[in-house]
Enzyme design. Structure first.
Site, PDB file in Angstrom:
ATOM      1  N   ASP A 220       0.918  -1.106   0.125  1.00 28.33           N
ATOM      2  CA  ASP A 220       0.159  -0.041  -0.011  1.00 28.33           C
ATOM      3  C   ASP A 220       0.937   1.197   0.097  1.00 28.33           C
ATOM      4  OD1 ASP A 220       0.732  -0.594   2.862  1.00 28.33           O
ATOM      5  OD2 ASP A 220      -0.276   1.358   3.201  1.00 28.33           O
ATOM      6  N   ASP A 223       5.543   0.257   3.466  1.00 33.90           N
ATOM      7  CA  ASP A 223       5.646  -1.172   4.137  1.00 33.90           C
ATOM      8  C   ASP A 223       5.374  -2.107   3.229  1.00 33.90           C
ATOM      9  OD1 ASP A 223       2.866  -1.083   3.760  1.00 33.90           O
ATOM     10  OD2 ASP A 223       2.583  -0.070   5.771  1.00 33.90           O
ATOM     11  N   TYR A 372      -6.443   1.208   8.274  1.00 27.29           N
ATOM     12  CA  TYR A 372      -7.150   1.756   7.381  1.00 27.29           C
ATOM     13  C   TYR A 372      -8.760   1.618   7.740  1.00 27.29           C
ATOM     14  CZ  TYR A 372      -3.391   2.274   4.043  1.00 27.29           C
ATOM     15  OH  TYR A 372      -2.390   2.830   3.167  1.00 27.29           O
ATOM     16  N   GLU A 611       6.333   9.437   3.477  1.00 29.16           N
ATOM     17  CA  GLU A 611       5.826   8.399   2.876  1.00 29.16           C
ATOM     18  C   GLU A 611       4.771   8.347   1.805  1.00 29.16           C
ATOM     19  OE1 GLU A 611       4.117   4.155   4.675  1.00 29.16           O
ATOM     20  OE2 GLU A 611       3.824   5.756   5.889  1.00 29.16           O
TER      21      GLU A 611
END
Length: 628
Positions: A220, A223, A372, A611
């Site tokens: 995603d 990671d 999420y 990120e």
């Protein structure tokens, strides 16, 4: 092009400002401090009827303008001044003549690009001045029209600079890079035509614990977890880009790459849906994964598979996956009809599953909640119904949309969690096409979609906050995901308005298709480097971009260069804490972006800003296809 007589007053003002700017002072002068007096416009000034389209293409692309107004109390900020009714403003520099065409919406820097969307900065101006050659003469003529009147008398023009030395943004290159990014996010067995060569195969045992093949899909963000909820939204937005801007993608020879990016996701989503009422929503555990800093190719963290089913519901996850597969089915209709049919079958089954088993998915997959968490499932059901109707024209889905008791209201954002805006926009398309009446529930959808757009373009009654540099800003953590999704909505809606020959009536005035594209271009330019820091927030684009991106694979030496295993904690010691650029450039990634004051810290530990995520770039693909 016709010549105009010199304007000594304007020439004197320009030369004196150039002398001031060349003195090394880092601030910009207030004209009152260097003894200037305002230029006065009168109704006797001549109208100049030249158009920007008459300029050479290179001049059209490179034309820039800067205006400083004495009413702006922020001494170090340049602002663009809009003047209703001003027809044309002409300025010649270094023997060249350029024209700014104006409309009743304000100054236009390129055809259809209103001035409120243009932002200027001290650094840009200083670079502009340094790049100018000797200026021998300044020619200035101010045009007027019937509605100039006395409202413009006494107007200050402290400075206006034009130069052909500012390069245009290479949207086509950014488009290519945006799709390249998805190859760096791939999990599974990489194909022979893999272009991102520093990546290797990974996650080859995914699903084994559940007795199912779950190899493939996308990580995603930075990671090594495969979260199904944002992955499905990524696929939906990539598919919407291909559906809406397929011709533009094809013209830039990027349609195949876009379809490849979609298919890498849909192949996995099909695997994750082995039965009508079963859907795997996550592989890997965010907590154990985040405790380690490892390459995906040799990660040793648990790869547990988590699912929803008829006893453990998740209507939001099932609904979003249905939307993704329905949208992808449209994208593949011409290129691969058989595959498109397969996608549609899964989409229909998932929609039924979602309708029959309401609830948010984190109640069934608790480990996903910390990363999420879904705020509800009604939006995903509307979103899925809208895509299924667009795909099939089946009134079953239209009836579902028309009978909904909650169309969402005016939303503050469009994201992986909140799909109401997406559903509202798709229904608005039906209204604009005359396929449903602009009354009742259908008018409600349209009104809510357009209010969201009005707020984004700063003409609504609850405008989205903007940074001093002009970037739409929602929150500190990964703000650019909301910016790119809002940009896509405006881009798609401009297409719908153009086809319907319609405009939006916002509280702050009427907004047309060209206004929306101007807004989108201003945000795209900011992301790609036209911002106070002069930094591109797309990795690998331009000369200045984030070097220490928060991304495990990019920050650790490629396994193809060094096969020595990187341990869980050793990765933090050797690579995460290393004060040096990442060894692998994550080309095309959109990082979280700057804060509300346009500040950005390039550090791996700065995960809120540094990120990237797949949901950031997916909407930008369609935007770039339109702009390229």
């Amino acid at each position: 092009m016709r010549e105009f007589p010199p304007n000594p007053e304007a020439e004197s003002m320009f030369v004196r400002f150039m002398s001031f700017a060349g003195s090394g002072d880092s601030t910009l002068p207030d004209p009152r401090e260097i003894g200037e007096k305002p230029l006065t416009l009168s109704s006797s000034t001549k109208v100049v009827n030249h158009k920007i389209s008459q300029l050479a293409p290179s001049h059209q692309q490179s034309m820039k303008a800067r205006i400083i107004t004495p009413t702006d109390k922020r001494r170090n900020t340049l602002t663009t001044l809009c003047i209703d009714g001003l027809c044309d403003l002409l300025l010649g520099l270094a023997g060249r003549t350029f024209i700014i065409q104006c409309t009743d919406r304000g100054t236009v820097f390129a055809e259809g690009e209103p001035c409120w969307a243009i932002d200027s900065y001290d650094a840009e101006l200083r670079a502009l001045i340094q790049g100018l050659k000797a200026v021998s003469q300044l020619k200035l003529e101010l045009g007027s029209s019937q509605n100039l009147g006395t409202s413009l008398l006494g107007l200050w023009f402290s400075l206006l600079l034009l130069s052909q030395g500012v390069a245009s943004v290479d949207y086509a290159s950014a488009l290519t890079k945006s799709l390249l990014y998805y190859e760096a996010q791939r999990s599974g067995n990489l194909p022979p035509n893999q272009r991102v060569q520093w990546r290797g195969n990974s996650g080859l045992q995914d699903g084994k614990d559940a007795g199912i093949d779950l190899v493939g899909g996308y990580y995603d963000a930075g990671d090594n977890v495969k979260f199904g909820f944002p992955m499905a939204f990524t696929v939906t937005m990539l598919s919407w880009s291909a559906v809406e801007f397929g011709a533009e993608l094809s013209a830039k020879k990027e349609l195949k790459h876009a379809l490849d990016a979609i298919k890498w996701g849909t192949d996995y989503l099909i695997k994750a849906h082995p039965q009508p009422d079963v859907l795997y929503g996550e592989v890997g555990d965010g907590n154990s994964d985040h405790a380690c800093w490892m390459r995906p190719e040799d990660m040793t963290t648990p790869r547990t598979a988590y699912r929803i089913d008829d006893q453990h519901p998740g209507a939001d996850l099932a609904g979003e996956t249905a939307a993704a597969l329905a949208a992808a089915s449209i994208a593949f209709r011409k290129a691969n009809p058989q595959y498109a049919s397969k996608l549609l079958t899964h989409a229909k089954q998932l929609f039924v599953f979602a309708r029959n088993h309401p609830g948010v998915y984190q109640t069934s997959i608790p480990v996903a909640g910390a990363f999420y968490s879904s705020s509800g499932f009604e939006d995903e059901l509307l979103w899925a119904a809208a895509w299924l109707h667009r795909n099939t024209n089946d009134h079953t889905y239209l009836d579902y949309l028309g009978s909904s008791g909650n169309t969402g209201g005016t939303r503050s954002m469009f994201s992986w969690d909140d799909k109401f805006v997406g559903a509202q926009v798709l229904v608005s398309k039906l209204v604009l096409e005359g396929k449903v009446q602009n009354t009742g529930k259908w008018a409600e959808y349209r009104s809510e979609a357009e209010q969201f757009i009005c707020n984004c373009v700063q003409k609504g009654n609850n405008n989205v906050q903007r940074s001093p540099g002009g970037l739409l800003w929602w929150q500190p953590w990964n703000d650019l995901q909301y910016t790119t999704s809002a940009m896509f909505v405006a881009t798609a809606y401009s297409e719908y308005l153009t086809a319907a020959r319609a405009t939006i009536q916002c509280q702050g005035g009427r907004v047309g298709p060209s206004d929306l594209i101007s807004f989108v271009r201003s945000q795209a330019n900011y992301i790609l480097g036209s911002n106070p820091k002069g930094m591109s927030y797309m990795v690998g684009f331009g000369s200045s971009y984030p070097q220490m991106v928060h991304h495990r694979g990019a920050s650790i030496v490629s396994i193809k260069k060094d096969r020595t295993p990187v341990t869980c904690k050793g990765g933090y010691d050797m690579w995460f804490n290393r004060n040096a650029p990442n060894p692998n450039v994550l080309v095309g990634a959109i990082v979280g972006g700057p804060d509300q004051n346009d500040a950005y810290t390039d550090s791996r530990s700065n995960f809120q800003q540094a990120e990237p995520a797949t949901v950031n770039t997916a909407p930008f693909v369609g935007v770039l296809a339109k702009l390229a």
